[in-house]
Scaffold this motif. Sequence first.
Motif, PDB file in Angstrom:
ATOM      1  N   SER A  42       0.845  -1.192   0.000  1.00 12.25           N
ATOM      2  CA  SER A  42       0.000   0.000   0.000  1.00 12.25           C
ATOM      3  C   SER A  42       0.880   1.241   0.000  1.00 12.25           C
ATOM      4  N   GLY A  43       0.422   2.252  -0.725  1.00 10.43           N
ATOM      5  CA  GLY A  43       1.217   3.465  -0.870  1.00 10.43           C
ATOM      6  C   GLY A  43       2.209   3.390  -2.016  1.00 10.43           C
ATOM      7  N   SER A  44       2.185   2.265  -2.760  1.00 13.03           N
ATOM      8  CA  SER A  44       3.147   2.130  -3.855  1.00 13.03           C
ATOM      9  C   SER A  44       2.688   2.842  -5.116  1.00 13.03           C
ATOM     10  N   GLY A  45       1.424   3.314  -5.124  1.00 16.63           N
ATOM     11  CA  GLY A  45       0.931   4.061  -6.279  1.00 16.63           C
ATOM     12  C   GLY A  45       0.041   3.269  -7.222  1.00 16.63           C
ATOM     13  N   LYS A  46      -0.335   2.043  -6.841  1.00 17.75           N
ATOM     14  CA  LYS A  46      -1.174   1.209  -7.713  1.00 17.75           C
ATOM     15  C   LYS A  46      -2.490   1.890  -8.069  1.00 17.75           C
ATOM     16  N   SER A  47      -3.205   2.324  -7.011  1.00 14.12           N
ATOM     17  CA  SER A  47      -4.514   2.926  -7.239  1.00 14.12           C
ATOM     18  C   SER A  47      -4.392   4.233  -8.007  1.00 14.12           C
ATOM     19  N   THR A  48      -3.381   5.023  -7.684  1.00 16.32           N
ATOM     20  CA  THR A  48      -3.183   6.289  -8.385  1.00 16.32           C
ATOM     21  C   THR A  48      -2.917   6.020  -9.867  1.00 16.32           C
ATOM     22  N   LEU A  49      -2.126   4.996 -10.143  1.00  7.61           N
ATOM     23  CA  LEU A  49      -1.835   4.659 -11.536  1.00  7.61           C
ATOM     24  C   LEU A  49      -3.113   4.326 -12.292  1.00  7.61           C
ATOM     25  N   ILE A  50      -3.928   3.440 -11.729  1.00  4.67           N
ATOM     26  CA  ILE A  50      -5.136   3.009 -12.443  1.00  4.67           C
ATOM     27  C   ILE A  50      -6.106   4.185 -12.583  1.00  4.67           C
ATOM     28  N   ARG A  51      -6.112   5.088 -11.582  1.00  5.51           N
ATOM     29  CA  ARG A  51      -7.007   6.241 -11.631  1.00  5.51           C
ATOM     30  C   ARG A  51      -6.535   7.303 -12.622  1.00  5.51           C
ATOM     31  N   CYS A  52      -5.252   7.258 -12.972  1.00  7.91           N
ATOM     32  CA  CYS A  52      -4.753   8.166 -14.013  1.00  7.91           C
ATOM     33  C   CYS A  52      -5.180   7.685 -15.397  1.00  7.91           C
ATOM     34  N   LEU A  53      -5.458   6.393 -15.515  1.00 11.32           N
ATOM     35  CA  LEU A  53      -5.768   5.845 -16.836  1.00 11.32           C
ATOM     36  C   LEU A  53      -7.119   6.346 -17.355  1.00 11.32           C
ATOM     37  N   ASN A  54      -8.047   6.703 -16.459  1.00 12.26           N
ATOM     38  CA  ASN A  54      -9.307   7.287 -16.931  1.00 12.26           C
ATOM     39  C   ASN A  54      -9.463   8.723 -16.418  1.00 12.26           C
ATOM     40  N   MET A  55      -8.325   9.326 -16.043  1.00  6.99           N
ATOM     41  CA  MET A  55      -8.293  10.745 -15.648  1.00  6.99           C
ATOM     42  C   MET A  55      -9.103  11.024 -14.385  1.00  6.99           C
ATOM     43  N   MET A  56      -9.330   9.997 -13.562  1.00  5.28           N
ATOM     44  CA  MET A  56      -9.953  10.239 -12.266  1.00  5.28           C
ATOM     45  C   MET A  56      -8.966  11.045 -11.431  1.00  5.28           C
ATOM     46  N   GLU A  57      -7.680  10.769 -11.671  1.00  6.61           N
ATOM     47  CA  GLU A  57      -6.603  11.636 -11.173  1.00  6.61           C
ATOM     48  C   GLU A  57      -5.928  12.224 -12.389  1.00  6.61           C
ATOM     49  N   VAL A  58      -5.659  13.511 -12.343  1.00  9.07           N
ATOM     50  CA  VAL A  58      -4.986  14.157 -13.467  1.00  9.07           C
ATOM     51  C   VAL A  58      -3.478  14.068 -13.240  1.00  9.07           C
ATOM     52  N   PRO A  59      -2.749  13.446 -14.168  1.00  7.18           N
ATOM     53  CA  PRO A  59      -1.297  13.291 -13.996  1.00  7.18           C
ATOM     54  C   PRO A  59      -0.610  14.656 -13.960  1.00  7.18           C
ATOM     55  N   THR A  60       0.493  14.729 -13.230  1.00 11.05           N
ATOM     56  CA  THR A  60       1.245  15.977 -13.190  1.00 11.05           C
ATOM     57  C   THR A  60       2.457  15.918 -14.115  1.00 11.05           C
ATOM     58  N   ALA A  61       2.712  14.762 -14.685  1.00 11.82           N
ATOM     59  CA  ALA A  61       3.801  14.657 -15.660  1.00 11.82           C
ATOM     60  C   ALA A  61       3.490  13.518 -16.618  1.00 11.82           C
ATOM     61  N   GLY A  62       4.088  13.573 -17.795  1.00 12.06           N
ATOM     62  CA  GLY A  62       3.949  12.494 -18.763  1.00 12.06           C
ATOM     63  C   GLY A  62       2.621  12.528 -19.486  1.00 12.06           C
TER      64      GLY A  62
END
Lengths: 253, 221
Positions: A42-62
């Motif tokens: 936990s805290g490794s970024g798994k959920s954030t990664l998957i949430r970036c794939l549909n823009m639920m989280e907006v990436p700050t780079a890349g």
Amino acid sequence: MTTTSAVISVRGLGKSFGKLEVLKGIDLDLMPGEVLGVIGPSGSGKSTLIRCLNMMEVPTAGEVRFQGRPVTPKFRGRGGAIGTGELRRKVGMVFQHFNLFPHLTVLGNITAGPTKVLGESRAEAEAHAMDLLGQVGLADKAKAYPAHLSGGQKQRVAIARSLAMRPEVLLLDEVTSALDPELVGEVLAVIRRLADTGMTMVLVTHEMGFAADVASRVLFMEGGRIAEEGSAEQILRNPTSERLRSFLSRFHS
Amino acid sequence: MTYHWDFYTVMQSFDLMLWGVWITFVYTLGSILIGIVVGAASCYARLSRFWWLRLISRSYQELFRCTPLLVQILWAYYALPMLLGISISNTTAGLLTLSLYVGSFYAEIFRGGILAVDKGQREASAAIGMSSVQSMRYIIMPQAIKNMLPAFINQSVIQLKNTSLLYAISIAELTYMTSVVTSESYRPLEAYSLAAVLYFAMLFPLTQIADHFERRMRRSD
């Protein structure tokens, strides 16, 4: 890398929340029909990664591309880019806490997207919804409200709700983590069947056995990076790195 | 000493009291409707990402919530015209003040109702491709309305009773008309008792209807 045929491709993806850098340069290609398992502490970024794939989280780079088109965090895309409206019609997401709409019946939950977003007729949407409910084994619950369902039933409805949009990719974010252990199996069985139909999926999970069984490829994430990547067999049964071995050992004890 | 109740003289002026009921009803409904619009706008401003909109909205709310309604009514009728150099009718002053007053409470009720909807609902509606407007309309608002209904009804019940303060600026609502009837009949006990019964008769059915709707909305629980 054959980026052209990838459904979703990610390059140099980074995400920071204030000073906290959660994702540090992720490169990833998701191929059609692939079931990608994402594991890690936990805290490794798994959920954030998957949430970036549909823009639920907006990436700050890349950048994230869907079928070769760059994804923008705006609802409508311009100049070849794909906006979140269209992206999320094609990339469904199932959440850890189901997030069913409590004021709508099971049928209402499943038909909301098709009728309001896709413009399907009610009859058409309901017929499709009943078909999907049959597939997840809940045809008799169509008129029930979410409050009257068990956790496993709620999650199966949530999967049906995503499938009602006829997505090309399904993102599953720890979909069994909030369930009582005895209810996990019924949800995994539904995902297993989906995998068999060739649905492209990204699966963030703590169910190592299930990942080994259903995933065609597994990512091990640690500290916001992809630490190891390979076939399920390779990653889960024959881990090479010490960190991955120690991570996995916690699930076998 | 036993008081000899005599409703006869009061009942002779019953039409005046009924007129009071009607005016009370008109001011209540009018100020609730305007209050909903003002409250919704203020709520929207409070949830805005612009700090100056939030500040304006917040200032308005605190000003009206933290001063007595009677003072506001008197100020709007007697002081505001002096300040602006125009005349303001008691109708305008009364309706405006009541509306702004109730709007300041509605705004917070609306905001609380919206914020109480789990953020997962917004995410889930976004995840099936809904725009923020669609999400608000089909997913957030139906749940928010259910959340805010009890407090909204409560505030509206108080609002009807608050119209009695319009008495101070001679608006012919029920309390004012009761005072008129009293001075004609010299029967304050009968007149004010009847007024209380009339207020009750207006509000009790409303609270019952509200309960009914609330129960219906709880079907999904």
